[in-house]
Design a protein around this motif. Structure first.
Motif, mmCIF file in Angstrom:
data_model
loop_
_atom_site.group_PDB
_atom_site.id
_atom_site.type_symbol
_atom_site.label_atom_id
_atom_site.label_comp_id
_atom_site.label_asym_id
_atom_site.label_seq_id
_atom_site.Cartn_x
_atom_site.Cartn_y
_atom_site.Cartn_z
ATOM 1 N N THR A 119 22.360 76.144 24.296
ATOM 2 C CA THR A 119 21.486 74.771 24.420
ATOM 3 C C THR A 119 21.239 74.120 23.016
ATOM 4 O OG1 THR A 119 20.521 76.110 26.408
ATOM 5 C CG2 THR A 119 19.389 74.219 25.399
ATOM 6 N N ASN A 138 18.004 69.927 24.814
ATOM 7 C CA ASN A 138 18.038 70.389 25.650
ATOM 8 C C ASN A 138 19.091 70.237 26.468
ATOM 9 O OD1 ASN A 138 15.677 71.953 25.516
ATOM 10 N ND2 ASN A 138 14.570 69.960 26.121
ATOM 11 N N ARG A 139 20.333 69.483 25.833
ATOM 12 C CA ARG A 139 21.705 69.498 26.504
ATOM 13 C C ARG A 139 22.331 70.934 26.468
ATOM 14 N NH1 ARG A 139 25.113 65.298 23.802
ATOM 15 N NH2 ARG A 139 23.954 65.972 21.867
ATOM 16 N N GLU A 182 26.357 68.895 28.784
ATOM 17 C CA GLU A 182 25.913 68.395 29.976
ATOM 18 C C GLU A 182 24.475 67.834 29.706
ATOM 19 O OE1 GLU A 182 26.607 70.779 33.781
ATOM 20 O OE2 GLU A 182 26.958 72.185 32.054
ATOM 21 N N GLY A 183 24.174 66.374 29.768
ATOM 22 C CA GLY A 183 22.878 65.866 29.622
ATOM 23 C C GLY A 183 22.274 65.524 30.836
ATOM 24 N N LYS A 184 21.020 64.963 30.743
ATOM 25 C CA LYS A 184 20.350 64.556 31.839
ATOM 26 C C LYS A 184 20.902 63.404 32.908
ATOM 27 C CE LYS A 184 15.854 62.789 33.106
ATOM 28 N NZ LYS A 184 14.464 62.247 32.807
ATOM 29 N N ASP A 185 21.835 62.626 32.233
ATOM 30 C CA ASP A 185 22.466 61.559 32.757
ATOM 31 C C ASP A 185 23.728 61.309 32.570
ATOM 32 O OD1 ASP A 185 19.609 60.676 33.973
ATOM 33 O OD2 ASP A 185 19.384 59.726 31.861
ATOM 34 N N THR A 207 27.701 63.512 31.328
ATOM 35 C CA THR A 207 28.463 64.682 30.873
ATOM 36 C C THR A 207 29.607 63.874 29.916
ATOM 37 O OG1 THR A 207 28.368 65.835 33.035
ATOM 38 C CG2 THR A 207 30.167 66.371 31.797
ATOM 39 N N SER A 247 26.146 59.182 34.962
ATOM 40 C CA SER A 247 25.613 59.215 36.141
ATOM 41 C C SER A 247 25.861 58.212 37.200
ATOM 42 C CB SER A 247 24.378 59.757 36.329
ATOM 43 O OG SER A 247 23.367 58.717 35.480
#
Length: 365
Positions: free
Chosen positions: A154, A158-159, A185-188, A190, A209
């Protein structure tokens, strides 16, 4: 770099899309040899592949004196070039130019991890930063052992970053490679990056996304190709009492020392202009300090080999100051001779006193 050019570049940079900033944070990983027969997180079979520390070192096996050319789709800044500025032990300094800005990064190995030790944007000058005090041993972890499918970690933001495939076949315009796939992998979004042993990054894919996609793919490796920078050199002209400029292409191979390149250039006789330093003069040190000033130190024979009157001496000094100031983007130059302030009989500088870039007497071209 001239002021107008710098302003133009700054304007272009402000137009860059955020997605490219994310891509740029990943483009400097090296390629790694792996063995897809090993289950996730299980130590490799030494009879089938190199030890883990050797594999990790292979991740920094960028090719020296080679121009990496990447073609992009989906974003105007997805196309870029990469050079190896310096390769020093377990550190590599890489320079990328995407047409809008130049970024320099230093990567290093530590405790089974590849770490981004430094990331510095808008670095148009060339300087060895592999020993810089700016290096951060707690920087972003780009890769870590064991180098097998399933290894995951990580990031500080936080990705999640994972080795998602190994020994994967991938074809690019530059050739066909066996690659390792690393997925972030991020929040919005890849991001998937593909690396080949002894080559480095061969492809990166950004997927938002919302379905937005950007790719950068290695299109060719131009071997035996140095970094070439167009540098404006200032020369004194005793006939008209003016300082004239000439744009000179300076070539830098991997591990070339910048002060040596400038020393060699300063000794050349330009057409209708005088040399900047004598044949036996040496530049002992040259660097951009953290205070934003350039520090240059000559050998003591700088003055004796100059053999100039007060007026022409001043023009020579101003030409050197303007040249170095323009190259490093600095307005003040601390010029010394073997550590002591410049002193010639005509001009006496005090300790801590700087020469200033001045274009009042300059004739362009």
């Amino acid at each position: 770099m001239g002021i107008n050019k710098e302003v133009a570049i700054m304007k272009k940079r402000t137009l860059m899309m955020g997605v490219f900033s994310v891509l740029l944070s990943l483009i400097f990983l090296g390629g790694c040899g792996t063995n897809q027969n090993n289950p996730p997180n299980e130590p490799p079979n030494n009879s089938e592949q190199p030890a883990q520390e050797d594999m990790l070192a292979n991740c920094l096996a960028y090719q020296e004196n080679t121009k990496y050319v990447y073609e992009g789709q989906g974003n105007e800044y997805a196309s870029f070039t990469t050079y190896v500025d310096y390769f020093k032990g377990d550190k590599v300094q890489l320079r990328t130019n995407n047409g809008g800005t130049e970024t320099v990064r230093v990567l290093g190995l530590n405790a089974g991890q590849m770490i981004q030790l430094l990331a510095q944007g808008e670095t148009y000058y060339r300087e060895d930063l592999t020993q810089s005090s700016k290096l951060n041993s707690n920087g972003e972890v780009l890769l870590k052992e064991p180098l097998t499918k399933g290894t995951s970690w990580t990031l500080a933001d936080n990705r999640k970053r994972t080795i998602t495939n190994v020994d994967m076949d991938l074809s690019t315009p530059a050739g066909a490679y066996k690659v390792i796939e690393v997925t972030t992998e991020g929040k919005d979004n890849t991001i998937m990056d593909y690396y080949a042993p002894g080559v480095g990054l061969v492809k990166t894919v950004y997927k938002g996304s919302d379905g937005y996609e950007v790719t950068s793919t290695l299109s060719k490796l131009e071997k035996n190709t140095p970094l070439v920078q167009q540098v404006k050199i200032y020369y004194p002209n005793i006939d008209d009492g003016k300082i004239h400029t000439t744009n000179i292409p300076l070539s830098f191979k991997t591990n070339d020392i910048t002060k040596q390149i400038f020393e060699d250039e300063f000794k050349k006789q330009a057409a209708n202009h005088g040399k900047l330093i004598g044949e036996n003069v040496k530049i002992k040190s040259l660097y951009l300090n953290q205070d934003g000033r350039v520090y240059v130190d000559f050998t003591k024979n700088f003055v004796t080999e100059m053999n100039a009157g007060a007026g022409y001496e001043g023009m020579i000094l101003q030409s050197i100051v303007n040249t170095l100031g323009n190259y490093y983007g600095a307005s003040e130059i601390y010029l010394t001779m073997e550590g002591e302030p410049y002193a010639s009989g005509h001009i006496e500088m005090k300790k801590g006193e700087f020469f200033k870039v001045n274009m009042d007497n300059v004739v362009e071209g």
